[in-house]
Design a protein around this motif. Structure first.
Motif, short mmCIF file in Angstrom:
data_model
loop_
_atom_site.label_atom_id
_atom_site.label_comp_id
_atom_site.label_asym_id
_atom_site.label_seq_id
_atom_site.Cartn_x
_atom_site.Cartn_y
_atom_site.Cartn_z
N LEU A 140 0.85 -1.28 -0.14
CA LEU A 140 0.01 0.04 -0.10
C LEU A 140 0.73 1.23 -0.29
CD1 LEU A 140 -2.89 -0.73 2.69
CD2 LEU A 140 -2.74 -1.44 -0.04
N ILE A 141 2.06 1.14 0.73
CA ILE A 141 2.81 2.43 1.02
C ILE A 141 3.54 2.46 -0.31
CG2 ILE A 141 4.65 3.62 2.04
CD1 ILE A 141 3.88 1.93 4.65
N ALA A 142 4.08 1.46 -0.83
CA ALA A 142 4.60 1.79 -2.43
C ALA A 142 3.85 2.18 -3.48
CB ALA A 142 5.25 0.36 -2.64
N THR A 176 14.35 -3.71 8.12
CA THR A 176 15.09 -4.51 7.05
C THR A 176 13.92 -5.08 6.65
OG1 THR A 176 15.70 -5.87 8.63
CG2 THR A 176 17.24 -4.22 8.22
N GLY A 177 14.32 -6.20 5.57
CA GLY A 177 13.37 -7.10 5.01
C GLY A 177 13.42 -7.30 3.59
N GLU A 178 12.38 -7.43 2.94
CA GLU A 178 12.42 -7.81 1.43
C GLU A 178 13.06 -6.72 0.89
OE1 GLU A 178 8.28 -8.47 0.27
OE2 GLU A 178 7.94 -9.91 2.26
N GLU A 179 13.82 -7.04 -0.22
CA GLU A 179 14.56 -6.11 -1.00
C GLU A 179 13.81 -5.20 -1.79
OE1 GLU A 179 18.15 -8.61 -2.38
OE2 GLU A 179 17.97 -7.17 -4.19
N GLN A 180 12.59 -5.50 -2.19
CA GLN A 180 11.94 -4.63 -3.21
C GLN A 180 11.80 -3.34 -2.29
OE1 GLN A 180 7.97 -5.61 -3.88
NE2 GLN A 180 7.95 -7.50 -2.52
N TYR A 181 11.39 -3.59 -1.00
CA TYR A 181 10.64 -2.50 0.09
C TYR A 181 11.92 -1.80 0.54
CZ TYR A 181 6.41 -4.88 -0.28
OH TYR A 181 5.21 -5.46 -0.59
N ALA A 192 -5.06 1.12 -0.87
CA ALA A 192 -4.23 2.29 -0.80
C ALA A 192 -4.82 3.78 -0.76
CB ALA A 192 -3.19 1.96 -1.88
N HIS A 193 -5.64 3.77 -1.15
CA HIS A 193 -6.45 5.11 -1.19
C HIS A 193 -7.15 5.38 0.09
CE1 HIS A 193 -5.85 4.84 -5.72
NE2 HIS A 193 -5.69 6.11 -5.65
#
Ligand code: ADP
Ligand code: GLC
Length: 481
Positions: free
Chosen positions: A314-316, A334-339, A430-431
């Motif tokens: 949602l944030i992305a 830290t965590g998933e690379e995409q984030y 997200a909205h």
């Protein structure tokens, strides 16, 4: 005196990857010492800091029949803040830079070892608990082994067990033949009414089936996990066990997390003087992180594992739009690379507004809880969540999605009745999240007195362990008799 043993894969102050460690570190201290002797057992990981390893003393060692070998089991002890801790030592299983690794099968072998070893160690350390309180899938085999072999001997007969689900997503699953061979459990245990689920052997399921009671960490999550959406495949079992399943909301350590005494923060403050003093922390953090230094800018904080659970998609989705607003965003996680990369990107793109801190830091986490105006946690699911409790304690207004413990601990602001301790939205959308953040911005900028009253109520809310520790005690009493 009733004796309780906590069995867990992590615990403050020894090792922490998330909220489980906070609970294991703080709850035992709040159980009434007049009636209960609570001790804690966990693995001794090679990656523990030297300063905590220095507190441990060797107690004993033995060899245990496990996975077709004779395996070394060391037992160490430490007494910290009046709590007796034990550690299971084995360099083959507990090496590595992190407590948890990526090889699912090895994780199962490792924690099945821990479960069998901790039971085997009890007669040797001369501590016979009346009840073993297990936490999450890593200790799911404790109730199983207890029933399957240990309770046959006098020492173990009558020992009760409880399992607390901190996160149903992680279950410890692998094919039954392999798990049977590793654990040495008879074939009889690998059927769908016991360890088997959807053709896998499932360690958490074993715990849920064989424990005398099952708890989870909020009322709402206790209800949610009985449904298909949140049940992670075990909703049927949880419905079947609903008579023995209850939610007990987590607390936090009110001494470790106290804005009045916190040594990590620049300016201590309390519920009376936050209007003047809290902002000094924001100023210092803006300077430290290279953000525009401005007392008036609304600063939103995030301290989290960067995973799907926490609502980062949602944030992305909304990041670019959110960055058009008059806000600052400070992220620690830290965590998933995409984030991780997503936040690094926006830190680069909006360097005076966004600060991405992609690492783990106790100190910075406290600074964020103390400095920010709001704290964002739009989780997809959240068994309890401790970060929002920490934010409330520091008068940092949570913005959350109404799920699990977030729903139970954050009361949404109601402008007509002047009630509420934070902001929340219902749907995983997200909205909806953005609209809620913008509503909070509006109150922050245009109705400062109202905002400060939200802080008054947030800081007055009590999420120490007082109430919940009593609920655990009642459960222990009831089970032990
Ligand atoms: P979960 O256990 O699902 O990760 P919780 O909200 O229950 O979520 O607990 C998270 C705990 O971990 C909190 O104490 C939070 O402050 C801490 N934490 C998470 N990420 C970091 C980080 N990068 N640095 C320091 N503390 C962190
Ligand atoms: C899990 C959950 C979190 C909870 C914590 C402690 O990590 O994700 O919601 O607060 O356990 O119970």
């Amino acid at each position: 005196m009733k004796k309780i043993l906590f069995a867990a894969s992590e615990g403050v102050p020894f090792i922490k990857t998330g909220g489980l460690a906070d609970v294991v570190g703080s709850l035992p201290k709040c159980i009434d010492k007049q009636y209960f002797d609570v001790r804690v057992i966990m693995p001794k990981y090679a990656c523990m800091k030297q300063e905590v390893k220095d507190k441990m003393e060797y107690i004993t060692h033995f060899y245990m029949d496990y996975n077709w070998k004779d395996v070394y089991v060391g037992v160490l002890g430490a007494n910290v803040d009046g709590i007796q801790y034990y550690f299971i030592d084995n360099e083959f299983y507990f090496n590595g830079f992190k407590p948890y690794g990526d090889n699912a099968l090895f994780e199962i072998e490792k924690y099945a070892f821990f479960s069998k070893a901790l039971l085997s160690a009890l007669p040797l350390i001369d501590f016979r608990p009346d009840l073993i309180h297990c936490h999450d899938w890593q200790t799911g085999l404790v109730p199983v082994y207890l029933k399957e072999r240990f309770q046959g001997s006098d020492f173990f007969r009558g020992i009760k067990s409880v399992i607390t689900i901190h996160n149903l997503k992680f279950q410890g699953k692998w094919d039954p033949k392999t798990v049977q061979s590793i654990t040495g459990l008879p074939e009889y245990y690998f059927t769908p009414d016991k360890l088997e689920a959807y053709d896998d052997a499932n360690l958490l399921k074993g715990g849920i089936v064989f424990a005398d009671a099952v708890t989870t960490v909020s009322d709402t999550y206790a209800e949610e996990i009985k449904t298909g959406f949140y049940g992670e495949g075990l909703d049927g079992l949880l419905r079947a066990r609903s008579g023995d399943l209850r939610g007990i909301v987590n607390g936090i350590d009110y001494e470790d997390f106290n804005p009045e005494t916190d040594p990590y923060i620049v300016k201590q403050y309390n519920a009376v003087n936050f209007r003047k003093e809290k902002v000094k922390n924001k100023r210092a953090l803006q300077e430290q992180l290279g953000l525009t230094v401005d007392d008036k800018k609304m600063m939103i904080g995030i301290v989290s594992r960067l995973t799907d659970q926490k609502g980062f998609d949602l944030i992305a989705h909304m990041m670019d739009e959110l960055c058009q607003d008059d806000i600052q965003l400070v992220v620690l996680g830290t965590g998933e690379e995409q984030y991780e990369n997503m936040f690094r990107h926006f830190d680069w793109k909006y360097s005076d507004k966004v600060s991405a801190n992609i690492y783990y830091s106790e100190e910075l986490s406290h600074k964020i809880y103390a400095s920010c105006d709001a704290f964002l946690m739009p989780s997809l699911f959240e068994p309890c969540g401790l970060s929002q409790l920490m934010a409330l304690r520091y008068g940092t207004v949570p913005i959350v999605r109404e799920t699990g413990g977030l729903k139970d601990t954050v009361e949404p602001y109601n402008q007509y009745e002047s009630t509420g301790t934070g902001f929340s939205f219902t749907n995983y959308n997200a909205h909806e999240m953005l609209a809620t953040i913008r509503y909070a911005e509006q109150i922050y900028y245009d109705k400062k007195r109202e905002w400060n009253k939200i802080i008054d109520r947030a800081m007055a809310a009590d999420f120490s362990w007082n109430v919940s520790a009593r609920k655990y005690q009642e459960m222990y009493d009831w089970l032990i008799g």
